[in-house]
Design a protein around this motif. Structure first.
Motif, PDB file in Angstrom:
ATOM      1  N   GLY A 152     -24.065 -29.805 104.868  1.00  0.00           N
ATOM      2  CA  GLY A 152     -23.425 -29.200 106.035  1.00  0.00           C
ATOM      3  C   GLY A 152     -23.629 -27.699 106.062  1.00  0.00           C
ATOM      4  N   GLU A 153     -23.505 -27.099 104.887  1.00  0.00           N
ATOM      5  CA  GLU A 153     -23.670 -25.658 104.771  1.00  0.00           C
ATOM      6  C   GLU A 153     -25.096 -25.250 105.118  1.00  0.00           C
ATOM      7  N   MET A 154     -26.039 -25.988 104.599  1.00  0.00           N
ATOM      8  CA  MET A 154     -27.446 -25.718 104.893  1.00  0.00           C
ATOM      9  C   MET A 154     -27.703 -25.852 106.388  1.00  0.00           C
ATOM     10  N   GLY A 213     -29.194 -23.410 111.937  1.00  0.00           N
ATOM     11  CA  GLY A 213     -28.892 -23.581 113.352  1.00  0.00           C
ATOM     12  C   GLY A 213     -28.441 -24.972 113.762  1.00  0.00           C
ATOM     13  N   VAL A 214     -27.991 -25.767 112.794  1.00  0.00           N
ATOM     14  CA  VAL A 214     -27.447 -27.089 113.122  1.00  0.00           C
ATOM     15  C   VAL A 214     -25.942 -27.031 112.883  1.00  0.00           C
ATOM     16  N   VAL A 230     -22.506 -32.185 112.588  1.00  0.00           N
ATOM     17  CA  VAL A 230     -23.718 -32.990 112.738  1.00  0.00           C
ATOM     18  C   VAL A 230     -24.401 -33.173 111.378  1.00  0.00           C
ATOM     19  N   ALA A 231     -24.542 -32.083 110.675  1.00  0.00           N
ATOM     20  CA  ALA A 231     -25.226 -32.141 109.381  1.00  0.00           C
ATOM     21  C   ALA A 231     -24.444 -33.000 108.386  1.00  0.00           C
ATOM     22  N   GLU A 266     -26.125 -36.643 119.252  1.00  0.00           N
ATOM     23  CA  GLU A 266     -27.099 -35.611 118.874  1.00  0.00           C
ATOM     24  C   GLU A 266     -28.094 -36.144 117.839  1.00  0.00           C
ATOM     25  N   LEU A 267     -27.569 -36.789 116.822  1.00  0.00           N
ATOM     26  CA  LEU A 267     -28.424 -37.314 115.764  1.00  0.00           C
ATOM     27  C   LEU A 267     -29.368 -38.395 116.297  1.00  0.00           C
ATOM     28  N   GLN A 268     -28.875 -39.179 117.242  1.00  0.00           N
ATOM     29  CA  GLN A 268     -29.744 -40.201 117.822  1.00  0.00           C
ATOM     30  C   GLN A 268     -30.871 -39.566 118.635  1.00  0.00           C
TER      31      GLN A 268
END
Lengths: 173, 173
Positions: free
Chosen positions: B14-16, B21-22, B26-27, B62-64
């Motif tokens: 998540g941090e990465m 820019g994500v 979502v991450a 978003e992921l889809q």
DNA sequence: CCGTAATTTCTGAATTAACAGAAATAGGCA
DNA sequence: TGCCTATTTCTGTTAATTCAGAAATTACGG
């Protein structure tokens, strides 16, 4: 006063920056210096982009930490002037290098910890997945080192070479 | 309940994400699904990560759109279940592909416009720089097409190959 | 050693993005 | 058709980031 092209380029670059996790001011200042004919003092940047002096100062420090911008001194002028690296391949390399140091390297560290922990744990799926991620990121890292370590060849030469080799390997029999 | 490794991995991912820019949710959801053993319904994600239902819903959409996550239907269950692509090389490819479509392609378009405008203009420096950027980005684009277009080879094979070729070319005489 | 110009650091305001909860919609099943 | 569940959309709030202005510091010239 900026020309239309220059202004549009700077705006676009700034926009792209935000999408890639770089703040807009930093990206815009970089674009401005990249297109500039001569070293620019901070004041000139403030005027051209309409940013606060402090903002410009901090952004320039940031850009210097990426090695994308350097300080120049002009005779008879006490102010510092700034220039950006203009070789686009080198710009690319510096950005990749910066992100690698700041993000990939720490991620590798973290992944190694996770991999150990996962081995000790009781979740085979997690163990496998993390091991695969670790292997992949490690490989990317290696590849990057190879690409930039090539003596006398920049990224452009490397890309050309890769393309050519690919064509040779995949040309119709 | 998440294991320690899983939790740490998700947090790091998540941090990465935010750095690239994500958005964090979502991450994190992506990381969770990536490590999950079986397809997960939205509720399970809500519980595991402590996010709002709506947030999970939007993030999944978003992921889809990135093709990183797909919907699965489980017999006798009306809810949708979600799975992530688990082949890390494919994950990498999809992310690069997504960014290319959303950012590189529009940038190429824009650069072409800027290049024309610069030619018409009266600033040789600007003209040269923009032309160089355009050439470089175009080359990256080509290179990417080559890399992913290689029949039967994924990024991993490609990286291995590139490394090997490099060794051959640069080995001490 | 003092004054001035240049630069940086700090602090608070403003903008933007992320998110939770509520309301609305859709989809199935009786 | 009408109800129940799952899902999405909408809206206001919260959190984070960006940025301007003020204050502080540094460097230089006289």
């Amino acid at each position: 006063m900026l020309s239309d092209v220059t202004r549009d380029f700077i705006l676009h670059w700034g926009e792209m920056g935000t999408r890639w996790g770089v703040n807009r001011s930093v990206a815009q200042i970089h674009a401005l210096l990249f297109l500039a004919e001569a070293p620019l003092p901070a004041d000139a940047i403030v005027e051209s982009l309409g940013l606060a002096r402090s903002n410009v100062s901090n952004s320039l420090k940031e850009l210097q930490s990426w090695q994308l911008v350097q300080v120049r001194h002009v005779m008879g002028d006490r102010r510092e002037h700034f220039v950006a690296v203009t070789d686009i391949a080198e710009v690319f390399r510096l950005i990749v290098e910066g992100r690698k140091q700041r993000e990939i390297d720490p991620t590798l560290q973290a992944l190694r910890r996770f991999a150990s922990a996962a081995e000790a744990g009781r979740e085979p799926h997690v163990q496998t997945r993390i091991a695969e991620v670790l292997a992949f990121v490690g490989m990317l890292d290696q590849w990057y080192a190879t690409m930039t370590g090539a003596r006398g060849t920049g990224p452009i030469d490397y890309l050309r070479m890769a393309q050519e080799i690919h064509r040779l390997l995949h040309r119709r029999p």
